[in-house]
Design an enzyme around this catalytic site. Sequence first.
Site, mmCIF file in Angstrom:
data_model
loop_
_atom_site.group_PDB
_atom_site.id
_atom_site.type_symbol
_atom_site.label_atom_id
_atom_site.label_comp_id
_atom_site.label_asym_id
_atom_site.label_seq_id
_atom_site.Cartn_x
_atom_site.Cartn_y
_atom_site.Cartn_z
ATOM 1 N N ASP A 45 -23.639 6.246 -13.763
ATOM 2 C CA ASP A 45 -24.210 5.113 -14.501
ATOM 3 C C ASP A 45 -25.579 4.773 -13.921
ATOM 4 O O ASP A 45 -25.880 5.118 -12.769
ATOM 5 C CB ASP A 45 -23.274 3.906 -14.420
ATOM 6 C CG ASP A 45 -22.997 3.506 -12.977
ATOM 7 O OD1 ASP A 45 -22.344 4.301 -12.256
ATOM 8 O OD2 ASP A 45 -23.464 2.429 -12.560
ATOM 9 N N GLY A 105 -9.600 8.794 5.479
ATOM 10 C CA GLY A 105 -8.759 9.334 6.534
ATOM 11 C C GLY A 105 -9.516 10.316 7.421
ATOM 12 O O GLY A 105 -8.945 10.887 8.350
ATOM 13 N N GLY A 133 -15.897 2.305 -4.038
ATOM 14 C CA GLY A 133 -14.809 3.189 -4.478
ATOM 15 C C GLY A 133 -15.302 4.590 -4.801
ATOM 16 O O GLY A 133 -14.772 5.255 -5.678
ATOM 17 N N TYR A 153 0.837 -1.204 0.000
ATOM 18 C CA TYR A 153 0.000 0.000 0.000
ATOM 19 C C TYR A 153 0.875 1.258 0.000
ATOM 20 O O TYR A 153 1.899 1.313 0.683
ATOM 21 C CB TYR A 153 -0.934 0.015 1.214
ATOM 22 C CG TYR A 153 -2.130 -0.926 1.099
ATOM 23 C CD1 TYR A 153 -2.472 -1.517 -0.107
ATOM 24 C CD2 TYR A 153 -2.916 -1.220 2.207
ATOM 25 C CE1 TYR A 153 -3.574 -2.378 -0.198
ATOM 26 C CE2 TYR A 153 -4.021 -2.074 2.123
ATOM 27 C CZ TYR A 153 -4.336 -2.648 0.912
ATOM 28 O OH TYR A 153 -5.421 -3.484 0.833
ATOM 29 N N TRP A 197 -13.960 -5.339 1.238
ATOM 30 C CA TRP A 197 -13.236 -4.152 0.790
ATOM 31 C C TRP A 197 -14.071 -3.338 -0.192
ATOM 32 O O TRP A 197 -15.011 -3.849 -0.773
ATOM 33 C CB TRP A 197 -11.849 -4.490 0.236
ATOM 34 C CG TRP A 197 -11.695 -5.386 -0.958
ATOM 35 C CD1 TRP A 197 -11.462 -6.736 -0.936
ATOM 36 C CD2 TRP A 197 -11.656 -5.001 -2.353
ATOM 37 N NE1 TRP A 197 -11.302 -7.219 -2.219
ATOM 38 C CE2 TRP A 197 -11.414 -6.183 -3.103
ATOM 39 C CE3 TRP A 197 -11.803 -3.787 -3.029
ATOM 40 C CZ2 TRP A 197 -11.323 -6.178 -4.508
ATOM 41 C CZ3 TRP A 197 -11.721 -3.788 -4.424
ATOM 42 C CH2 TRP A 197 -11.482 -4.967 -5.137
ATOM 43 N N LEU A 249 -20.602 5.031 -5.452
ATOM 44 C CA LEU A 249 -21.893 5.104 -4.782
ATOM 45 C C LEU A 249 -22.386 6.550 -4.692
ATOM 46 O O LEU A 249 -23.581 6.824 -4.768
ATOM 47 C CB LEU A 249 -21.722 4.532 -3.367
ATOM 48 C CG LEU A 249 -22.842 3.756 -2.735
ATOM 49 C CD1 LEU A 249 -23.369 2.685 -3.665
ATOM 50 C CD2 LEU A 249 -22.342 3.093 -1.457
ATOM 51 N N ASN A 279 -9.617 -12.138 -2.079
ATOM 52 C CA ASN A 279 -9.969 -12.242 -3.506
ATOM 53 C C ASN A 279 -9.823 -13.646 -4.069
ATOM 54 O O ASN A 279 -9.621 -13.814 -5.276
ATOM 55 C CB ASN A 279 -9.097 -11.281 -4.332
ATOM 56 C CG ASN A 279 -9.175 -9.862 -3.835
ATOM 57 O OD1 ASN A 279 -10.252 -9.299 -3.727
ATOM 58 N ND2 ASN A 279 -8.039 -9.288 -3.479
#
Lengths: 296, 296, 296
Positions: free
Chosen positions: A219, A262, A211, A53, A206, A214, A158
Amino acid sequence: MRVAVAPNGPELSNIVAGMWRLADWQLNIQARIRFIEEALALGISSFDHADIYGDYRCEQLFGEALKVAPHLKAQIQLVSKCGIKLTSDNHPYQLNHYDTSAAYVRAQVDASLANLGVEQLDLLLIHRPDYLMDAAALAGTFRELQKEGKVAHFGVSNHSAAQFALLDDQFPLVTNQLELSVLEHQSLDDGTLSQCQSKCIRPMAWSPLGGGRLFSGQDPAALRVRAVLEDLAKEYSCSLATIAYAWILRHPSRPLPITGSGRIAALKEATAALEVRLSNEQWYRLWVACRGHDVP
Amino acid sequence: MRVAVAPNGPELSNIVAGMWRLADWQLNIQARIRFIEEALALGISSFDHADIYGDYRCEQLFGEALKVAPHLKAQIQLVSKCGIKLTSDNHPYQLNHYDTSAAYVRAQVDASLANLGVEQLDLLLIHRPDYLMDAAALAGTFRELQKEGKVAHFGVSNHSAAQFALLDDQFPLVTNQLELSVLEHQSLDDGTLSQCQSKCIRPMAWSPLGGGRLFSGQDPAALRVRAVLEDLAKEYSCSLATIAYAWILRHPSRPLPITGSGRIAALKEATAALEVRLSNEQWYRLWVACRGHDVP
Amino acid sequence: MRVAVAPNGPELSNIVAGMWRLADWQLNIQARIRFIEEALALGISSFDHADIYGDYRCEQLFGEALKVAPHLKAQIQLVSKCGIKLTSDNHPYQLNHYDTSAAYVRAQVDASLANLGVEQLDLLLIHRPDYLMDAAALAGTFRELQKEGKVAHFGVSNHSAAQFALLDDQFPLVTNQLELSVLEHQSLDDGTLSQCQSKCIRPMAWSPLGGGRLFSGQDPAALRVRAVLEDLAKEYSCSLATIAYAWILRHPSRPLPITGSGRIAALKEATAALEVRLSNEQWYRLWVACRGHDVP
């Protein structure tokens, strides 16, 4: 608020703070300490890392905070991942690829421990399914790391149901960290969440807010889902994000959502979801909004 | 003609009469009694219901017949389903959704028993896979209903192999009722029929005639299949429908096809299939006709 | 160079010579003997047949060679397959289809033994998944053939994980022969290779060079893969084909690739791969070249 991820542990907080973008937040050491303390005050005691990360830098940034505030170490649980060889300036691979060999896994665990400044990871996940994984050998590596006290528990991220089963047969895994949100929920149908339920382990979720799609996606699915979220947020007097987390928490596999922000306010929206229990009808309203058709 | 669906029962007739459209047939009580009697005379002693069929009215229509002719009760087996909350005038949900909670399953079983006017269902199925199913809790509900004598056996409908396994691990299921016809047979490839065979349970097959598409569909697959059905019907001196049922009955999972018609003549076409054993070649001719390409 | 395919055998050579196109090679008997001898000299002692190869003629062509050079019989292992009824002049079926009945399997094994001129097959595979397979009955046929000494071991080819499990539950299978190459590798994701690893059996890999597409294909994936193969071939001072075989051999399921050529030089390119161990990075370079996108 800590819950057992699997019958024999580990115990993590029901909401887990994701450190994926810690480097992007540009916090100085004191701000990082404050973030950890405020998360703890919210009941979020588990932090989700990966060796890679922030271009391999996030664990070190987190470790710097723990070094200045070492009393925090006893209050938190640390999750990390390894297995991806990500190209970067300091890691000039020809291309991104996977490596689950004993040598690489051991090297990355040692690096994570050194960067975080701790003696043990509470949970280590294999980040992506590695076609070249030697399940028996990797299970042996897990046993060694456990014996040496470097890692308490192991899981994957995953992995398909078949990939999970292959490694789980050799070493009992405690979780499968999967993408899960109102907008991305193929894990509902591909057997992975059913497998978690069958094995009495909890998945970690996750990208619980898709991302950001929402909130800003244009779309049709995102627009439809957002409209229902707004409705329900009004009904529960909470934010859209809280409803989105509540949707995940309502699944019987009892997922542990991983936040991505954060901002403490964003973490509060996540923990607020622990107080919201959507009805079946509300849960399916969101599912239908995403799919764009009725239940069969 | 009754067969054990699973090693420990129940025993149903190999052809099951589907009551899905009972309300549409507009039969008066005497005609309903006659339908049941004539089905029994053909060896069809099992009747497939669901709480929601006919806008929640079919079970009651059937029960009215049993009330007038109570001697029929000892001669028949009753299958019902629950778990779907279907919107209707009397059930003003915001949208169709699923509910497999103890409260709802118990309420619907009680309603089915009251509407049918019987003390026990021979078999209860969860109608659709409910993402929110709590397998352990539902298994507990099954055990209670069994102990109370309200339901003898339990199964599911339209469940994937992983979804089936999740519940079956908690409570042994006796069937998975799946769509299966010459025109719709993804269950041949998705692992559900293989799972039935592995577990020595028999699937039930809904929509065995492709919802009528077999006879009137103008799409290429329907036209190709119909041409082969006509060929084989000539060869066996029977109807197209009989061949379509024989195609299902030939599968080694030994499915129990569910009829959809209120005409006794149509039921006869189904039972006639019990006397037709297609050759492997004939079975694959129909498979190839549907797929539009040779076997690999 | 022989390896155990499963814990209890059989032992086959790590590279298996495929006889699919033996008839096309137009070799006279002496040339066929020479081919077998030269393969043996390379360590390739196992030969992969099927009853239907070469319009049902390949096994006989091979048997003619063994008849003239019977000393070869003790040095080789014979794999064959059955279950496909392929239409041809001598087999005027209406269409290609499958048959795994006791009668047909027994007839085809007897034909294979007679054509090859041997008393036992080392390994018999069911060629394609037969929807009409009666697993219990077929397992019984396997047991009989084993007892009679006609076949030593049994496996399948092209079976999904669920189809494999269904038969394997009744009779322990030693392999699943699957398509696997740099260009065609859905078995990496569909659970079949994971299943082989879980069960400690080795898959056999057919079409390891993508049916020639690897060398002459003009589609984007083939062009991308070929470019990387050329790179790696230069690095290892070997042929493109050797790298393609090495890619398969590197998979942890430890596949046995099946050659397709009648040229000994082509077999040498396959055995040369046993000396090439691609790095993880090189393996993923080829995977990425085929997929056209990075690893996730």
